[in-house]
Each structure stands twice: as structure tokens, then as C-alpha cells.
Design a protein around this motif. Structure first.
Motif, PDB file in Angstrom:
ATOM      1  N   UNK A 192       0.834  -1.198   0.000  1.00  0.00           N
ATOM      2  CA  UNK A 192       0.000   0.000   0.000  1.00  0.00           C
ATOM      3  C   UNK A 192       0.876   1.260   0.000  1.00  0.00           C
ATOM      4  N   UNK A 193       2.099   1.109  -0.520  1.00  0.00           N
ATOM      5  CA  UNK A 193       3.050   2.218  -0.619  1.00  0.00           C
ATOM      6  C   UNK A 193       3.299   2.841   0.757  1.00  0.00           C
ATOM      7  N   UNK A 194       3.191   4.148   0.873  1.00  0.00           N
ATOM      8  CA  UNK A 194       3.513   4.805   2.138  1.00  0.00           C
ATOM      9  C   UNK A 194       2.573   4.396   3.270  1.00  0.00           C
ATOM     10  N   UNK A 195       1.420   3.817   2.923  1.00  0.00           N
ATOM     11  CA  UNK A 195       0.465   3.414   3.961  1.00  0.00           C
ATOM     12  C   UNK A 195       0.771   2.035   4.539  1.00  0.00           C
ATOM     13  N   UNK A 196       1.645   1.272   3.887  1.00  0.00           N
ATOM     14  CA  UNK A 196       1.874  -0.112   4.292  1.00  0.00           C
ATOM     15  C   UNK A 196       2.320  -0.222   5.742  1.00  0.00           C
ATOM     16  N   UNK A 197       3.166   0.697   6.206  1.00  0.00           N
ATOM     17  CA  UNK A 197       3.709   0.594   7.559  1.00  0.00           C
ATOM     18  C   UNK A 197       2.639   0.753   8.629  1.00  0.00           C
TER      19      UNK A 197
END
Length: 267
Positions: A192-197
Motif C-alpha cells: 500500500x506504498x507509504x500506507x503499508x507501515x
């Protein structure tokens, strides 16, 4: 049927991400110190900074334009809510979603808290994404309508099988996409790009079981003219996108699935 009167008590929803896009807003790249205090007051005290590289390719005779970006991530202590800020986006991420009015009110508070320097920015696109994850009790799952649940594997001697379905259509502001995928365990978690974390891997995949990803999102086309960053404008577009996503979800879930996910009428 008035969809707004219904709720899912056992929703498969794992993540909701709203994102406002900029052509390039360098002031947001340096937003860490500007937003630290107002976002702390809104319950997002944890601050992280990531460095990203963005490459734009021009003509064959010119070298690519390489830009180094700083992306700021503000989260709550439980990491169930977060905001990602960079020179090309401002994103609103939750994995404890209850309903759209509450989510919209949270976004409105974040935008209202922006310093004047950031609030005067114009944006060029906006999108909303609902990412659902559930383990089927049978394969393929009869929680979905027949047209998206995939071919049966009956009498085929295999333990590993997968399924992909995708739908898209043009909408008022851009395009709506619905993707349904059945994966076997052991796959790499969805990026989820920058949201993955922000989202635990356990919400995105299973190491052993089959699992469905039901990903529904709407992205606007390039807004022309670009819109001034304001709570009213952002929520107007997000509300329209939410209605489309909600309807797409309803269209993909079978009557059996509504029972499995606790589809109830609110009185």
C-alpha cells in the motif's frame, strides 16, 4: 434500499485511505515541524520521516529529472490512524474505520488544522480506497456474487489456486475500480506504498490459508482547473466517491455474504 441505514457488524474492511494529490507542493515536504503540534493535539503524536526518490522521464535526448522527497508520517500510539504528507500527496489512513461520516469528520479536522501556508495550496487529484480482507469458509467464497467468485476447483487435483477479477467504469470525477483476488497463503503482503507501515501484515494476508482481497477505489482524473485545498471541496468529492465505493461493495456481496458480514438495518 437506503444503504446509509445499514452497517456491517463483522466487516472485512482492513484499511481505508483517502488521498489528495498535488502536481508539486514543496511546502508540504517541509511540513514536519509545521504540523507536529497541531497533529499532536488531534491525537497523532508519533512522527516519522522517510526519504523517497521520484524520477520523471522526459524526451529520449534529455536525462531523467530525479527529485528527492521527504515524506512525513504522523500516527496515533496504537497505529490505527495516520496521516502521510509529502510534496505530491496528503493522505488520511485508518484501520479502525467505523463509518464514513466519522471518517470525514476526522479528515475535516485535519485539514482545518493546517497552517495558512499549507491551506492555500491547490490540488490536482483526489482518491478514496477501501481495502477488504477475509478468509473464505468455502472455495470459492459464496460471500461474493457469482460473477466475481471465480471458477470452482472441484475435481481438479490441486491445493494451490488463485483468482483475479477486475471491474472499472468512468464516474463523475474519474474512474471507479473494483478488484477481487483470491490468494493462497505465503504470498507477499499487499503493498500500500507509504500506507503499508500503518497496517499489520496480519490484516493483509495469511501465511497458510486462502484469503480474499476485495479492493475498491476511485481516483479522480486531473482536476481542471485545480481546486483550492479546503475541507468543503475535499469532502464534497470524497463523499461522492464513497457513495460509488459503497454501492460497488454492495453489488459484489451476495445475500449469504451479507449474513456472514453481519449486514444489519439500523433503527
Amino acid at each position: 434500499m437506503d444503504r446509509s441505514k445499514f452497517r456491517l457488524s463483522k466487516s472485512p474492511l482492513a484499511a481505508v485511505i483517502g488521498q489528495v494529490g498535488f502536481t508539486y507542493a514543496p511546502e508540504f515536504q517541509m511540513a514536519g515541524d509545521l504540523l507536529r503540534d497541531p497533529f499532536r493535539d488531534l491525537g497523532l503524536p508519533i512522527v516519522e520521516m522517510q526519504r523517497n526518490v521520484h524520477v520523471e522521464h522526459g524526451s529520449p535526448n534529455t536525462p531523467p529529472n530525479v527529485q528527492h522527497h521527504e515524506i512525513w508520517l504522523f500516527t496515533n500510539p496504537s497505529r490505527t490512524q495516520g496521516v502521510s504528507v509529502g510534496p505530491r500527496h496528503f493522505a488520511f489512513m485508518v484501520n479502525d474505520y467505523t463509518d464514513f461520516p466519522q471518517y470525514a469528520a476526522w479528515i475535516g479536522g485535519l485539514i482545518d488544522a493546517l497552517p495558512p501556508k499549507l491551506a492555500s495550496t491547490y490540488f490536482c487529484s483526489i482518491g478514496l480506497r477501501y481495502f477488504n480482507v477475509f478468509k473464505p469458509k468455502e472455495l470459492p467464497s459464496n460471500c461474493l456474487v457469482e460473477s466475481v467468485r471465480g471458477m470452482s476447483s472441484n475435481n481438479i487435483q490441486t491445493k494451490h489456486f488463485h483468482h483475479r477479477y477486475e471491474f472499472w467504469c468512468e464516474t463523475k470525477y474519474g474512474a471507479l475500480h473494483a478488484r477481487c483476488g483470491l490468494e493462497h497463503g505465503g504470498k507477499v503482503p499487499v503493498n500500500l506504498n507509504f500506507a503499508t507501515t500503518l497496517f499489520p501484515a496480519s490484516k493483509m494476508y495469511s501465511k497458510e490459508d486462502h484469503i480474499y482481497h476485495l479492493d475498491i477505489f476511485e481516483n479522480s482524473g486531473a482536476l481542471n482547473p485545480q481546486e483550492l485545498f479546503s475541507t468543503r471541496t475535499v469532502l464534497k468529492i470524497l463523499n461522492e466517491q464513497h457513495r460509488n465505493i459503497d454501492q460497488a461493495f454492495e453489488n459484489m456481496i451476495s445475500e449469504h455474504g451479507k449474513g456472514e458480514f453481519g449486514w444489519t438495518l439500523q433503527t
